[in-house]
Design an enzyme around this catalytic site. Structure first.
Site, PDB file in Angstrom:
ATOM      1  N   GLU A 101      31.316  45.881  24.326  1.00  0.00           N
ATOM      2  CA  GLU A 101      30.154  45.026  24.593  1.00  0.00           C
ATOM      3  C   GLU A 101      28.900  45.849  24.906  1.00  0.00           C
ATOM      4  OE1 GLU A 101      31.223  42.133  27.563  1.00  0.00           O
ATOM      5  OE2 GLU A 101      32.266  40.906  26.086  1.00  0.00           O
ATOM      6  N   GLU A 149      37.729  38.802  22.163  1.00  0.00           N
ATOM      7  CA  GLU A 149      38.038  38.392  23.535  1.00  0.00           C
ATOM      8  C   GLU A 149      37.615  36.950  23.735  1.00  0.00           C
ATOM      9  OE1 GLU A 149      36.093  40.492  26.705  1.00  0.00           O
ATOM     10  OE2 GLU A 149      36.476  42.430  25.814  1.00  0.00           O
ATOM     11  N   GLU A 180      38.112  41.847  38.599  1.00  0.00           N
ATOM     12  CA  GLU A 180      38.540  40.780  37.696  1.00  0.00           C
ATOM     13  C   GLU A 180      39.918  40.224  38.032  1.00  0.00           C
ATOM     14  OE1 GLU A 180      35.767  41.552  33.921  1.00  0.00           O
ATOM     15  OE2 GLU A 180      37.596  42.755  33.924  1.00  0.00           O
ATOM     16  N   LYS A 181      40.343  40.404  39.293  1.00  0.00           N
ATOM     17  CA  LYS A 181      41.703  39.955  39.635  1.00  0.00           C
ATOM     18  C   LYS A 181      41.832  38.436  39.587  1.00  0.00           C
ATOM     19  CE  LYS A 181      40.846  40.629  44.574  1.00  0.00           C
ATOM     20  NZ  LYS A 181      39.515  41.220  44.341  1.00  0.00           N
TER      21      LYS A 181
HETATM   22  C1  GAL Z   1      33.886  40.815  28.909  1.00  0.00           C
HETATM   23  C2  GAL Z   1      34.388  42.243  28.965  1.00  0.00           C
HETATM   24  C3  GAL Z   1      35.808  42.323  29.488  1.00  0.00           C
HETATM   25  C4  GAL Z   1      35.959  41.458  30.694  1.00  0.00           C
HETATM   26  C5  GAL Z   1      35.561  40.041  30.372  1.00  0.00           C
HETATM   27  C6  GAL Z   1      35.722  39.083  31.523  1.00  0.00           C
HETATM   28  O1  GAL Z   1      32.509  40.769  28.944  1.00  0.00           O
HETATM   29  O2  GAL Z   1      34.349  42.838  27.699  1.00  0.00           O
HETATM   30  O3  GAL Z   1      36.112  43.671  29.776  1.00  0.00           O
HETATM   31  O4  GAL Z   1      35.160  41.966  31.716  1.00  0.00           O
HETATM   32  O5  GAL Z   1      34.210  40.034  30.005  1.00  0.00           O
HETATM   33  O6  GAL Z   1      35.272  37.784  31.188  1.00  0.00           O
END
Ligand code: GAL
Length: 684
Positions: A148, A309, A357-358
């Site tokens: 990103e 993602e 991010e847990k």
């Molecule tokens: C994205 C990122 C991931 C993760 C995800 C969480 O922006 O590429 O690594 O952080 O968000 O929503």
């Protein structure tokens, strides 16, 4: 596409966060879910190079081998998105500086000045090491560069960036006369007489020069792109034949000129991929948010692309992180597939125990396999396997929505007539209006080849270069239908007002003259009056009168229509009686202008009506709350994706074999509440 068979399914896999004993369990569960592709080492720099030049690949070897033995392919990251503390500590000049001169520090991720040669060198060294070691690994399916780009560090104002900005400007303008003319520096006594005086738009007592702001955004996008291209080319050289990608953020990111990125991400051994996260509290409903991001990704790719993602349920970075009710996981993933994605990947495979991010959802949640999420993850794996035959088919669209990043940036400058005239939001609103009318749209740059579209809409095209004006004029002359939104065509690509009559780029094409802007106070609306049924067909009763309930918001203007038909006027407000909606019938196609921002229902109905007149047909006629999108192979085989976003079962007048259940429907086809159906159309 990644070298996997069928559609891709999986997510980011961060085994370094777990003891090695867990890894075989991961692989076993991936197999149970039907996962065939995982992204490894996105944030791997610290464990792959724990000290300068000390590359340690033993763990990655074991991860790659274990996945290979389990039949799972790898999207291998170059791990350059988050330098480890030792790197930033040793090279503080690689840390980004904000407009106030504050140097940001490490401790999160992407703490990188995009113009730093030191960072670039270290990133390319790591990329080269990885490419040399894994180019021939049997698990390798695709290379994933960085992560990103510009998500957290879109711009940097440090001295290194300033020098790079000056070089970029010299290449663009040649000399200072060119730069002074483009930026209009005669204004406020800001004429530059030496290149050393030129700076990035750092904090200054009041508004920076808009041309400088605009060029700084262009420059920043180019700097990030140069970093991507440099890594990509190392991979092409050392790992030929393996596709290379990086994950864009098409639904929300306007920091990068994604058309330029798309050009570098398509072609042999290249793959365009995208990340998408729903905004829980947003004026656009979830499926409309997905449709926009996916349609833009497809348009940038010029065909199939990959969803790199998204989330199985809640994210963790919004004020209130709304979880997905049962069924939405499947619908959301398949909605991306309907719009051209060749699979569905998530952030992330296994929920993290520690770190920011847990509380972000994952394919394997903290709750384990006895959970709603896991059951849906397994179900989706089955669905994607069942859809293997759609690979390579293309999503059909007859309408283009114009998006120009330079124009969006120009309109972001301060001192506009109204802070409410935000271009990207309006572009998404028009796209959603079409989505709600059941019409699949591409996004397109204004200088793109538009001939294949029956209808082109330009919701917000404030700054437009001459070449694009010629292109759009030619499109209408060739019979195309064009709809232009308010505050368009006013300035050139340097943000200099075009000569009268306004709107300079489009006055003649649209047959209108804009005399003066009358933006509206926040939250107020004006009434629109038209022949009954013009704006709101459902109130048509054969009489001529006000178009009940149609309103405009944010913007009105004193408009004349010397060479166009007035289709609606303001019934009140500051320019009561002035034209609000016009249509010019040219020798080619019709050219419409909307001088205000009509309310959502009015905009939707107007665009649907114009689309119908232009010969645009939705893929199938659907009941309310049902979304329909068609993918088609070059040989004519087609697939109709149906999503029921409502809470009642319904049926759609279409037939075929539902690939998700194997059931044949002669038609109509039932679609359960919250359900999804993918019909292989045509005879058995
Ligand atoms: C994205 C990122 C991931 C993760 C995800 C969480 O922006 O590429 O690594 O952080 O968000 O929503």
């Amino acid at each position: 596409m990644p070298r996997v068979s069928g559609l891709s399914y999986g997510g980011d896999y961060n085994p370094e966060q777990w003891p090695e004993e867990i890894w075989p369990q991961d692989v076993a569960l991936m197999r149970e879910a039907g996962v065939n592709l995982v992204t490894v080492a996105v944030f791997g720099w610290a464990w792959l190079e724990p000290a300068p030049g000390a590359y340690t690949f033993d763990r990655l070897d074991r991860i790659m081998d274990g996945l290979h033995e389990g039949g799972i392919r790898v999207c291998l990251a170059t791990a350059t998105a988050s330098p480890p503390p030792w790197f930033s500590y040793a090279h503080p000049e690689t840390l980004p500086v904000d407009a106030d001169g504050r140097r940001l520090t490490y401790g999160s991720r992407q703490a990188i000045c995009p113009s730093s040669p030191t960072y670039r060198r270290a990133a390319l060294d790591l990329t080269e090491q990885l490419a040399r070691r894994y180019a021939d690994h049997p698990a390798l399916a695709v290379w994933h560069v960085h992560n990103e780009y510009a998500c957290h560090n879109p711009h940097c104002w440090c001295d290194t960036s300033a020098a790079a900005f000056r070089s970029w400007l010299r290449a663009r303008y040649g000399d200072l006369d060119g730069l002074n003319a483009a930026w209009g520096t005669a204004f406020w006594s800001q004429t530059y007489t030496d290149w050393a005086q030129v700076q990035p738009p750092r904090a200054t007592p009041t508004s920076s020069n808009p041309g400088q702001l605009l060029d700084f955004k262009r420059f920043s996008s180019d700097e990030h792109l140069a970093n991507f291209v440099a890594e990509r080319d190392v991979l092409h050289r050392l790992s030929p034949g393996v596709p290379v990608t990086t994950n864009l953020m098409t639904g929300s990111c306007v920091n990068l000129d994604y058309w330029a990125w798309g050009r570098e991400m398509t072609g042999p051994d290249r793959l365009l991929s995208n990340d998408h996260y729903l905004l829980g509290e947003h004026p656009l409903e979830a499926p409309a948010q997905i449709a926009f991001a996916a349609d833009l990704s497809r348009s940038l790719a010029g065909g199939p692309w990959l969803l790199m993602e998204h989330s199985t349920s809640a994210v963790n970075w919004q004020p209130r992180n709304l979880a997905k009710p049962a069924g939405q996981l499947v619908r959301d993933a398949l909605a991306h597939v309907a719009r051209g994605s060749e699979g569905a990947l998530y952030f992330q495979w296994r929920a993290s125990r520690a770190g920011s991010e847990k509380w972000h959802s994952a394919m394997l949640p903290h709750a384990g396999t006895d959970s709603k999420i896991w059951r849906e993850v397994v179900a989706l794996g089955g669905h994607l396997r069942a859809l293997a035959r759609i690979e390579g088919s293309r999503t059909e669209a007859e309408v283009a929505v114009l998006l120009d990043y330079g124009s969006v940036w120009a309109q972001e400058a301060p001192n506009q007539p109204s802070v409410d005239m935000v271009a990207f939001d309006e572009i998404r609103r028009w796209h959603s209006a079409l989505w709600r009318a059941g019409i699949t749209a591409d996004l397109a740059a204004p200088d793109a080849d538009l001939d294949r579209y029956r209808l082109v809409v330009a919701p917000a095209l404030y700054a437009v270069p001459d070449a694009a004006v010629t292109n759009l004029t030619g499109y209408v002359a060739g019979g195309g239908t064009l709809v232009v939104g308010a505050y368009s065509g006013l300035v050139d690509e340097y943000d200099r007002v075009r000569p009268a009559p306004l709107p300079g780029a489009f006055a003649d094409l649209l047959g209108i003259r804009v005399e003066e802007f009358f933006p509206l106070p926040a939250g107020t609306t004006v009434r629109l009056e038209a022949a009954a049924g013009t704006l709101r067909p459902e109130v048509a009763d054969g009489t001529v009168g006000p178009d009940d309930g149609a309103t405009g918001a944010v913007w009105t203007e004193l408009l004349a229509a010397p060479d166009a038909e007035v289709r609606a006027r303001y019934a009140d407000g500051p320019v009561s009686g002035a034209p609000a909606v016009t249509r010019r019938d040219t020798a080619g196609g019709p050219a419409w202008y909307l001088g205000t921002r009509p309310d959502d229902p009015t905009l939707g109905r107007l665009l649907a009506r114009i689309a119908a007149e232009a010969g645009v047909r939705p893929p199938v006629s659907v009941p309310p709350d049902v979304e329909a999108v068609r993918r088609r192979h070059a040989d004519g085989r087609s697939y109709l994706f149906l999503f029921n976003h409502g809470d009642r079962p319904t049926e759609v007048d279409a037939g075929g074999v539902d690939l998700l259940t194997g059931l044949r429907h002669a038609g109509p086809t039932p679609v359960g509440a919250g359900g999804a159906v993918v019909l292989a159309e045509g005879p058995a």
